[in-house]
Design a protein around this motif. Structure first.
Motif, PDB file in Angstrom:
ATOM      1  N   ARG A   1     -32.098 -37.220  19.904  1.00 28.17           N
ATOM      2  CA  ARG A   1     -31.598 -36.949  21.242  1.00 28.17           C
ATOM      3  C   ARG A   1     -30.151 -36.490  21.154  1.00 28.17           C
ATOM      4  NH1 ARG A   1     -34.185 -41.246  25.633  1.00 28.17           N
ATOM      5  NH2 ARG A   1     -36.315 -40.437  25.444  1.00 28.17           N
ATOM      6  N   THR A   2     -29.789 -35.530  22.002  1.00 30.08           N
ATOM      7  CA  THR A   2     -28.434 -35.003  21.996  1.00 30.08           C
ATOM      8  C   THR A   2     -27.637 -35.572  23.166  1.00 30.08           C
ATOM      9  OG1 THR A   2     -28.882 -33.090  23.417  1.00 30.08           O
ATOM     10  CG2 THR A   2     -29.341 -32.853  21.055  1.00 30.08           C
ATOM     11  N   GLY A   3     -26.323 -35.348  23.127  1.00 28.44           N
ATOM     12  CA  GLY A   3     -25.466 -35.825  24.197  1.00 28.44           C
ATOM     13  C   GLY A   3     -25.476 -37.341  24.279  1.00 28.44           C
ATOM     14  N   MET A   4     -25.328 -37.857  25.494  1.00 30.57           N
ATOM     15  CA  MET A   4     -25.280 -39.313  25.678  1.00 30.57           C
ATOM     16  C   MET A   4     -26.605 -39.985  25.340  1.00 30.57           C
ATOM     17  SD  MET A   4     -22.173 -39.782  26.431  1.00 30.57           S
ATOM     18  CE  MET A   4     -22.161 -41.517  26.914  1.00 30.57           C
ATOM     19  N   GLY A   5     -27.668 -39.184  25.254  1.00 29.31           N
ATOM     20  CA  GLY A   5     -28.964 -39.750  24.869  1.00 29.31           C
ATOM     21  C   GLY A   5     -28.987 -40.295  23.462  1.00 29.31           C
ATOM     22  N   ALA A   6     -27.997 -39.903  22.641  1.00 26.85           N
ATOM     23  CA  ALA A   6     -27.924 -40.437  21.283  1.00 26.85           C
ATOM     24  C   ALA A   6     -27.482 -41.898  21.258  1.00 26.85           C
ATOM     25  CB  ALA A   6     -26.961 -39.585  20.446  1.00 26.85           C
ATOM     26  N   LEU A   7     -26.926 -42.368  22.358  1.00 29.82           N
ATOM     27  CA  LEU A   7     -26.535 -43.768  22.477  1.00 29.82           C
ATOM     28  C   LEU A   7     -27.673 -44.545  23.120  1.00 29.82           C
ATOM     29  CD1 LEU A   7     -24.154 -45.879  22.286  1.00 29.82           C
ATOM     30  CD2 LEU A   7     -23.668 -45.289  24.668  1.00 29.82           C
ATOM     31  N   PRO A   8     -28.251 -45.525  22.433  1.00 30.85           N
ATOM     32  CA  PRO A   8     -29.380 -46.260  23.034  1.00 30.85           C
ATOM     33  C   PRO A   8     -28.965 -46.959  24.320  1.00 30.85           C
ATOM     34  CG  PRO A   8     -29.201 -46.718  20.683  1.00 30.85           C
ATOM     35  CD  PRO A   8     -27.951 -45.980  21.067  1.00 30.85           C
ATOM     36  N   GLY A   9     -29.833 -46.926  25.311  1.00 33.16           N
ATOM     37  CA  GLY A   9     -29.586 -47.650  26.545  1.00 33.16           C
ATOM     38  C   GLY A   9     -29.916 -49.121  26.383  1.00 33.16           C
ATOM     39  N   LYS A  10     -29.619 -49.885  27.394  1.00 36.95           N
ATOM     40  CA  LYS A  10     -29.838 -51.330  27.355  1.00 36.95           C
ATOM     41  C   LYS A  10     -31.336 -51.647  27.324  1.00 36.95           C
ATOM     42  CE  LYS A  10     -28.537 -55.546  29.845  1.00 36.95           C
ATOM     43  NZ  LYS A  10     -27.819 -56.088  31.036  1.00 36.95           N
ATOM     44  N   ASN A  11     -31.731 -52.539  26.443  1.00 38.53           N
ATOM     45  CA  ASN A  11     -33.122 -53.005  26.344  1.00 38.53           C
ATOM     46  C   ASN A  11     -34.116 -51.864  26.182  1.00 38.53           C
ATOM     47  OD1 ASN A  11     -32.280 -55.710  26.682  1.00 38.53           O
ATOM     48  ND2 ASN A  11     -32.327 -55.493  28.920  1.00 38.53           N
ATOM     49  N   GLY A  12     -33.727 -50.844  25.414  1.00 31.64           N
ATOM     50  CA  GLY A  12     -34.641 -49.751  25.122  1.00 31.64           C
ATOM     51  C   GLY A  12     -34.744 -48.685  26.191  1.00 31.64           C
ATOM     52  N   ALA A  13     -34.006 -48.834  27.293  1.00 30.09           N
ATOM     53  CA  ALA A  13     -34.029 -47.817  28.357  1.00 30.09           C
ATOM     54  C   ALA A  13     -33.234 -46.587  27.922  1.00 30.09           C
ATOM     55  CB  ALA A  13     -33.443 -48.394  29.643  1.00 30.09           C
ATOM     56  N   ASP A  14     -33.448 -45.468  28.623  1.00 31.27           N
ATOM     57  CA  ASP A  14     -32.623 -44.296  28.374  1.00 31.27           C
ATOM     58  C   ASP A  14     -31.180 -44.595  28.748  1.00 31.27           C
ATOM     59  OD1 ASP A  14     -34.916 -42.967  27.677  1.00 31.27           O
ATOM     60  OD2 ASP A  14     -35.056 -41.790  29.525  1.00 31.27           O
ATOM     61  N   ASN A  15     -30.250 -43.989  28.030  1.00 33.04           N
ATOM     62  CA  ASN A  15     -28.851 -44.133  28.390  1.00 33.04           C
ATOM     63  C   ASN A  15     -28.637 -43.622  29.819  1.00 33.04           C
ATOM     64  OD1 ASN A  15     -25.982 -43.325  28.700  1.00 33.04           O
ATOM     65  ND2 ASN A  15     -25.824 -43.995  26.575  1.00 33.04           N
ATOM     66  N   PRO A  16     -28.031 -44.400  30.705  1.00 34.89           N
ATOM     67  CA  PRO A  16     -27.896 -43.979  32.106  1.00 34.89           C
ATOM     68  C   PRO A  16     -26.998 -42.755  32.299  1.00 34.89           C
ATOM     69  CG  PRO A  16     -26.630 -45.985  31.702  1.00 34.89           C
ATOM     70  CD  PRO A  16     -27.467 -45.750  30.487  1.00 34.89           C
ATOM     71  N   SER A  17     -26.204 -42.407  31.267  1.00 37.13           N
ATOM     72  CA  SER A  17     -25.306 -41.251  31.373  1.00 37.13           C
ATOM     73  C   SER A  17     -25.910 -39.981  30.782  1.00 37.13           C
ATOM     74  CB  SER A  17     -23.972 -41.555  30.664  1.00 37.13           C
ATOM     75  OG  SER A  17     -23.348 -42.678  31.217  1.00 37.13           O
ATOM     76  N   TRP A  18     -27.165 -40.054  30.321  1.00 43.04           N
ATOM     77  CA  TRP A  18     -27.751 -38.932  29.570  1.00 43.04           C
ATOM     78  C   TRP A  18     -27.758 -37.639  30.383  1.00 43.04           C
ATOM     79  CZ3 TRP A  18     -33.525 -38.515  27.658  1.00 43.04           C
ATOM     80  CH2 TRP A  18     -33.594 -37.569  26.624  1.00 43.04           C
ATOM     81  N   GLN A  19     -28.059 -37.716  31.677  1.00 42.22           N
ATOM     82  CA  GLN A  19     -28.086 -36.503  32.504  1.00 42.22           C
ATOM     83  C   GLN A  19     -26.787 -36.316  33.296  1.00 42.22           C
ATOM     84  OE1 GLN A  19     -31.329 -38.295  32.303  1.00 42.22           O
ATOM     85  NE2 GLN A  19     -31.286 -36.800  30.630  1.00 42.22           N
ATOM     86  N   ALA A  20     -25.767 -37.115  32.965  1.00 42.62           N
ATOM     87  CA  ALA A  20     -24.502 -37.020  33.690  1.00 42.62           C
ATOM     88  C   ALA A  20     -23.404 -36.333  32.882  1.00 42.62           C
ATOM     89  CB  ALA A  20     -24.022 -38.418  34.095  1.00 42.62           C
TER      90      ALA A  20
END
Length: 609
Positions: free
Chosen positions: A252-271
């Protein structure tokens, strides 16, 4: 002779509710009429016999090995998700297109064809296919929808490649976020489909659509396509990718490379578009470095809007027009990505054939074009400018006052609003496109010739009259030399303009195909010699164009080849796309360059067929 096909004779186009690439019900009638118009001059049979043993094999793979490999893939993915390309090739039309070859084939129909199509239903399936391809050294060619018309459609660059049709089973809008005005889409989501999903939410959001709404949102974006609202630069408005690399790994590129909490998508991925460190998204646009499986896209908050049209009387006015456009675009008075179109398109967009306006086989003279325009809503003119302003009414009116005042400096210019034009005039679908509503109307100029296909020459120029003149004169002169009508459009982004010149060909005519290739080759060469290069092109011109970007002894291409060899050491992913060849193919005769003859042939491993 052409055979007129009535509405009642054509099977209906599948609806979006029936097929991922279908038409939403609200456009069904428009689609029906458009299809009938495009079939009304068709003289080609539905298909022609194919020669030789089928399917065409991937390079270096014998038939027993291919059969073993396909059997293994069917067993892994399911027999119904793997199809051999051993049936007649049917061109169809825009909304019912093939995934086996190029609908608008410039070469012979059977030249750039796949050996098979495979339909993954998940990222895991894609990983399986990539690992399978590495095992057997079979080239794979991913497509999203396959409607990259004018640029190669669904055809693979290397004949015999296995096409990965991502759209059939991976076509979901995974998320629409009203707070961040963003979405996440899979490859099979068309502009029509995304529009419908946004409408279902009731959120005040717009999508940005290109001229025709059946293409893939993801596919158009990674090929750096454009639309016409303030969000018209699609690549600039993407945010976050998920990619399967040629090794089969997922990234995953951008903020998606940072794992979100408890396996969720990073909340900033589309921001936010970037991560920490190098921003790598760009290497996955117009490349063969990975398969994009998910993409974030920014949506535009709905706003007030007002479209307009300005006509200009003289062909030589365009340099002054563009000088007026530049400060208006840079100061964001224009608001969107407007179009400056030759008046010949006012004739073509009616859906009437060229023969209704001119009996000759040569390019239609400007005096004839203007004489017909005189009796049309646009009136006698040479250029038509379509624009839209946005925001509250007071803001829009202020912008329109400035626009009227500035363009009035061109003697004889005339300003129109949509209400000044009849309901069937092109300004109305143009206004819908510029307010985020997909359309089909742009297909109508494909009725200019029987069996009409188009080939796009798409250089970039600064928004400056003298640069526009250089490119325009090259295009006009070479279209005339090779016997084609010139239908130029400038799409103005601000500091730069996309100059889109469409060569319209009868794909049943081998000589027209030959001349179209010759015309393209010369335009590319002459424009590059003046310092102007294409932003996008058809498969068979990718080698030529990539080499025009040769500053520093081909430093950019050497860098791309270094990336390719590191990421894809077996050279299995879309070899040759964007002119980037892996080491297993490089300098072994796969390139198609201007010196290759005959012009209607394709080279396979150094042999012209």
């Amino acid at each position: 002779m052409a055979t007129t096909i009535g509405l009642q004779d054509l099977p209906p186009t599948p609806l979006l509710s029936e097929k991922h690439s279908g038409i939403p019900e609200r456009w069904a009638e428009q689609c029906k009429e458009s299809k009938a118009r495009l079939y009304s001059l068709k003289t080609l049979p539905a298909s022609v016999p194919r020669e030789g043993e089928l399917p065409v094999l991937p390079p270096g793979i014998d038939r027993p090995t291919f059969n073993t490999a396909i059997a293994e893939l069917k067993e892994t993915l399911g027999e119904e998700h793997v199809e051999l390309n051993d049936k007649p090739l049917v061109d169809g039309w825009y909304m019912e297109h093939p995934n086996t070859h190029d609908t608008f084939h410039v070469l012979e129909q059977s030249k750039l064809v796949s050996s098979a199509q495979v339909y993954p239903g998940s990222v895991e399936d894609i990983q399986t296919i990539v690992r399978w391809a590495n095992k057997y050294l079979i080239p794979i060619y991913p497509i999203s929808i396959g409607r990259n018309m004018g640029y190669g459609g669904a055809a693979p660059r290397v004949p015999g490649s296995v096409t990965i049709d991502l759209g059939r089973r991976m076509n979901k809008v995974l998320k629409i976020d009203g707070n961040s005005a963003s979405c996440i889409v899979e490859p099979g989501v068309t502009y029509f489909a995304l529009y419908e999903e946004v409408q279902k939410t009731g959120l005040p959001l717009w999508i940005d659509t290109p001229d025709v709404g059946g293409g893939s949102v993801l596919g158009n974006c990674i090929d750096r396509g454009v639309g016409y609202t303030p969000y018209g630069d699609h690549w600039a408005n993407h945010c976050g990718l998920e990619v399967v690399l040629p090794s089969g790994e997922i990234m995953r590129t951008g903020m998606g490379a940072l794992p979100g909490k408890n396996g969720a998508d990073n909340p900033s991925w589309q921001a936010f578009q970037h991560a920490y460190g190098p921003s790598v998204d760009g290497i996955f646009s117009q490349s063969n470095f990975g398969i994009v499986t998910k993409m974030g896209m920014w949506l535009m908050p709905a706003t007030g809007h007002q479209s307009y049209m300005i006509t200009f009387p003289e062909e030589d006015d365009f340099e002054q027009i563009i000088e007026i456009i530049r400060p208006l675009a840079l100061n964001r008075v224009l608001g969107n990505i407007p179009q400056l179109r030759s008046v010949i398109q006012e004739l073509a967009i009616t859906g009437r054939p060229k023969s209704d306006f001119y009996d000759g086989k040569d390019p239609i003279p400007m005096e004839v074009i203007k004489a017909h325009a005189k009796n049309m809503p646009c009136g006698e003119c040479a250029w038509v400018f379509y624009g839209t302003v946005y925001g509250p009414e007071e803001t829009r009116n202020s912008q329109l006052d400035i626009i009227r005042q500035e363009f009035s400096k061109v003697r004889g210019s005339k300003f129109f609003l949509p209400e000044d034009m009849p309901e069937d005039h092109y300004i109305h679908p143009r206004a819908r496109i510029c307010s985020g509503v997909p359309e089909l109307r742009e297909l109508d100029w494909l009725n200019w010739k029987p069996n009409c296909a188009h080939l796009a020459f798409s250089p970039i120029t600064p928004t400056r009259g003298q640069d526009a003149r250089i490119v325009h004169e090259i295009v006009t002169r070479l279209h005339k030399k090779w016997g084609f009508d010139s239908l130029p459009t400038w799409c103005v982004s601000g500091r730069e303009m996309h100059y889109i010149a469409e060569i319209l060909i009868d794909r049943s005519d081998p000589d027209e195909k030959r001349r179209a290739i010759c015309c393209m080759r010369e335009m590319i060469t002459e424009a590059a010699a003046e310092g102007y290069g294409e932003y996008r092109t058809h498969l068979i011109f990718q080698d030529q164009i990539s080499r025009t970007y040769g500053w520093g002894n081909q430093a950019l291409m050497r860098f791309n080849e270094t990336l390719k060899d590191a990421l894809d050491p077996n050279g299995i992913l879309a070899p040759g796309r964007a002119g980037i060849w892996p080491k297993s193919y490089r300098d072994k005769g796969w390139e198609i360059l201007p010196e290759d003859e005959p012009r209607t042939s394709v080279k396979t491993n150094g042999v012209i067929h």
